[in-house]
Design a protein around this motif. Structure first.
Motif, mmCIF file in Angstrom:
data_model
loop_
_atom_site.group_PDB
_atom_site.id
_atom_site.type_symbol
_atom_site.label_atom_id
_atom_site.label_comp_id
_atom_site.label_asym_id
_atom_site.label_seq_id
_atom_site.Cartn_x
_atom_site.Cartn_y
_atom_site.Cartn_z
ATOM 1 N N SER A 25 2.516 1.244 0.064
ATOM 2 C CA SER A 25 1.356 0.476 0.534
ATOM 3 C C SER A 25 0.653 -0.160 -0.661
ATOM 4 O O SER A 25 0.778 0.306 -1.798
ATOM 5 N N VAL A 26 -0.091 -1.209 -0.366
ATOM 6 C CA VAL A 26 -0.858 -1.871 -1.426
ATOM 7 C C VAL A 26 -1.899 -0.906 -1.984
ATOM 8 O O VAL A 26 -2.107 -0.831 -3.198
ATOM 9 N N ALA A 27 -2.525 -0.141 -1.121
ATOM 10 C CA ALA A 27 -3.559 0.801 -1.568
ATOM 11 C C ALA A 27 -2.980 1.838 -2.527
ATOM 12 O O ALA A 27 -3.564 2.106 -3.583
ATOM 13 N N ARG A 28 -1.862 2.408 -2.174
ATOM 14 C CA ARG A 28 -1.238 3.414 -3.039
ATOM 15 C C ARG A 28 -0.822 2.790 -4.376
ATOM 16 O O ARG A 28 -1.066 3.359 -5.442
ATOM 17 N N PHE A 29 -0.209 1.606 -4.319
ATOM 18 C CA PHE A 29 0.191 0.920 -5.540
ATOM 19 C C PHE A 29 -1.020 0.649 -6.432
ATOM 20 O O PHE A 29 -0.998 0.927 -7.629
ATOM 21 N N ALA A 30 -2.078 0.101 -5.836
ATOM 22 C CA ALA A 30 -3.274 -0.254 -6.600
ATOM 23 C C ALA A 30 -3.905 0.966 -7.262
ATOM 24 O O ALA A 30 -4.235 0.938 -8.453
ATOM 25 N N GLU A 31 -4.052 2.028 -6.511
ATOM 26 C CA GLU A 31 -4.749 3.199 -7.016
ATOM 27 C C GLU A 31 -3.905 4.083 -7.925
ATOM 28 O O GLU A 31 -4.404 4.617 -8.912
ATOM 29 N N GLU A 32 -2.610 4.235 -7.610
ATOM 30 C CA GLU A 32 -1.775 5.172 -8.362
ATOM 31 C C GLU A 32 -0.927 4.525 -9.451
ATOM 32 O O GLU A 32 -0.660 5.157 -10.464
ATOM 33 N N MET A 35 -3.925 1.344 -11.212
ATOM 34 C CA MET A 35 -5.320 1.768 -11.318
ATOM 35 C C MET A 35 -6.303 0.604 -11.254
ATOM 36 O O MET A 35 -7.191 0.449 -12.092
ATOM 37 N N ARG A 36 -6.093 -0.223 -10.238
ATOM 38 C CA ARG A 36 -6.982 -1.356 -9.965
ATOM 39 C C ARG A 36 -7.421 -1.260 -8.515
ATOM 40 O O ARG A 36 -6.834 -0.535 -7.725
ATOM 41 N N SER A 37 -8.434 -2.019 -8.168
ATOM 42 C CA SER A 37 -8.890 -1.998 -6.774
ATOM 43 C C SER A 37 -7.866 -2.708 -5.888
ATOM 44 O O SER A 37 -7.122 -3.585 -6.347
ATOM 45 N N VAL A 38 -7.852 -2.325 -4.637
ATOM 46 C CA VAL A 38 -6.948 -2.948 -3.671
ATOM 47 C C VAL A 38 -7.240 -4.446 -3.580
ATOM 48 O O VAL A 38 -6.322 -5.265 -3.511
ATOM 49 N N GLN A 39 -8.510 -4.812 -3.608
ATOM 50 C CA GLN A 39 -8.894 -6.222 -3.522
ATOM 51 C C GLN A 39 -8.315 -7.028 -4.677
ATOM 52 O O GLN A 39 -7.899 -8.168 -4.498
ATOM 53 N N THR A 40 -8.273 -6.435 -5.862
ATOM 54 C CA THR A 40 -7.702 -7.118 -7.024
ATOM 55 C C THR A 40 -6.229 -7.409 -6.801
ATOM 56 O O THR A 40 -5.764 -8.518 -7.073
ATOM 57 N N VAL A 41 -5.494 -6.433 -6.303
ATOM 58 C CA VAL A 41 -4.060 -6.633 -6.058
ATOM 59 C C VAL A 41 -3.853 -7.707 -4.992
ATOM 60 O O VAL A 41 -2.975 -8.567 -5.137
ATOM 61 N N TRP A 44 -4.230 -11.014 -6.643
ATOM 62 C CA TRP A 44 -3.018 -11.376 -7.396
ATOM 63 C C TRP A 44 -1.961 -11.934 -6.464
ATOM 64 O O TRP A 44 -1.341 -12.947 -6.747
ATOM 65 N N LYS A 45 -1.744 -11.244 -5.335
ATOM 66 C CA LYS A 45 -0.712 -11.658 -4.387
ATOM 67 C C LYS A 45 -1.003 -13.027 -3.776
ATOM 68 O O LYS A 45 -0.090 -13.799 -3.537
ATOM 69 N N SER A 46 -2.266 -13.319 -3.531
ATOM 70 C CA SER A 46 -2.636 -14.575 -2.875
ATOM 71 C C SER A 46 -2.778 -15.737 -3.850
ATOM 72 O O SER A 46 -2.919 -16.878 -3.424
ATOM 73 N N GLY A 47 -2.780 -15.445 -5.144
ATOM 74 C CA GLY A 47 -2.938 -16.502 -6.135
ATOM 75 C C GLY A 47 -4.383 -16.823 -6.461
ATOM 76 O O GLY A 47 -4.672 -17.766 -7.189
ATOM 77 N N GLU A 48 -5.309 -16.044 -5.947
ATOM 78 C CA GLU A 48 -6.730 -16.271 -6.242
ATOM 79 C C GLU A 48 -7.087 -15.863 -7.663
ATOM 80 O O GLU A 48 -8.055 -16.352 -8.225
ATOM 81 N N SER A 49 -6.331 -14.932 -8.207
ATOM 82 C CA SER A 49 -6.610 -14.396 -9.531
ATOM 83 C C SER A 49 -5.288 -14.254 -10.289
ATOM 84 O O SER A 49 -4.276 -13.903 -9.681
#
Length: 77
Positions: A25-32, A35-41, A44-49
């Motif tokens: 999951s995105v949440a597991r990837f982000a946190e484990e 170590m970034r917030s889910v929103q940050t990931v 990245w995926k959407s191209g906003e950042s």
């Protein structure tokens, strides 16, 4: 004024998506994993950042070499 969009189809996003899928999951990837917030990931995926250089380098070490050719590896370092 339009916001700048970053690449969402290149090797780095493909590699990111592959790692997210491995994590389950995105949440597991982000946190484990990164170590970034889910929103940050999601940004990245959407191209906003842009995906930070440190994350790009980390993705290069994850045996995702079939997603990039040798020239791309040299350019992204």
């Amino acid at each position: 004024m339009t916001k700048k969009r970053y690449d969402t189809e290149g090797w780095v996003v493909q590699a990111l998506n592959a790692e997210i899928e491995k994590s389950g999951s995105v949440a597991r990837f982000a946190e484990e994993e990164v170590m970034r917030s889910v929103q940050t990931v999601y940004r990245w995926k959407s191209g906003e950042s842009p995906i930070p250089q440190s994350i790009r380098k980390w993705l290069l070490t994850k045996d995702l070499n079939p997603l990039m050719n040798e020239r791309q590896r040299k350019v992204s370092k």
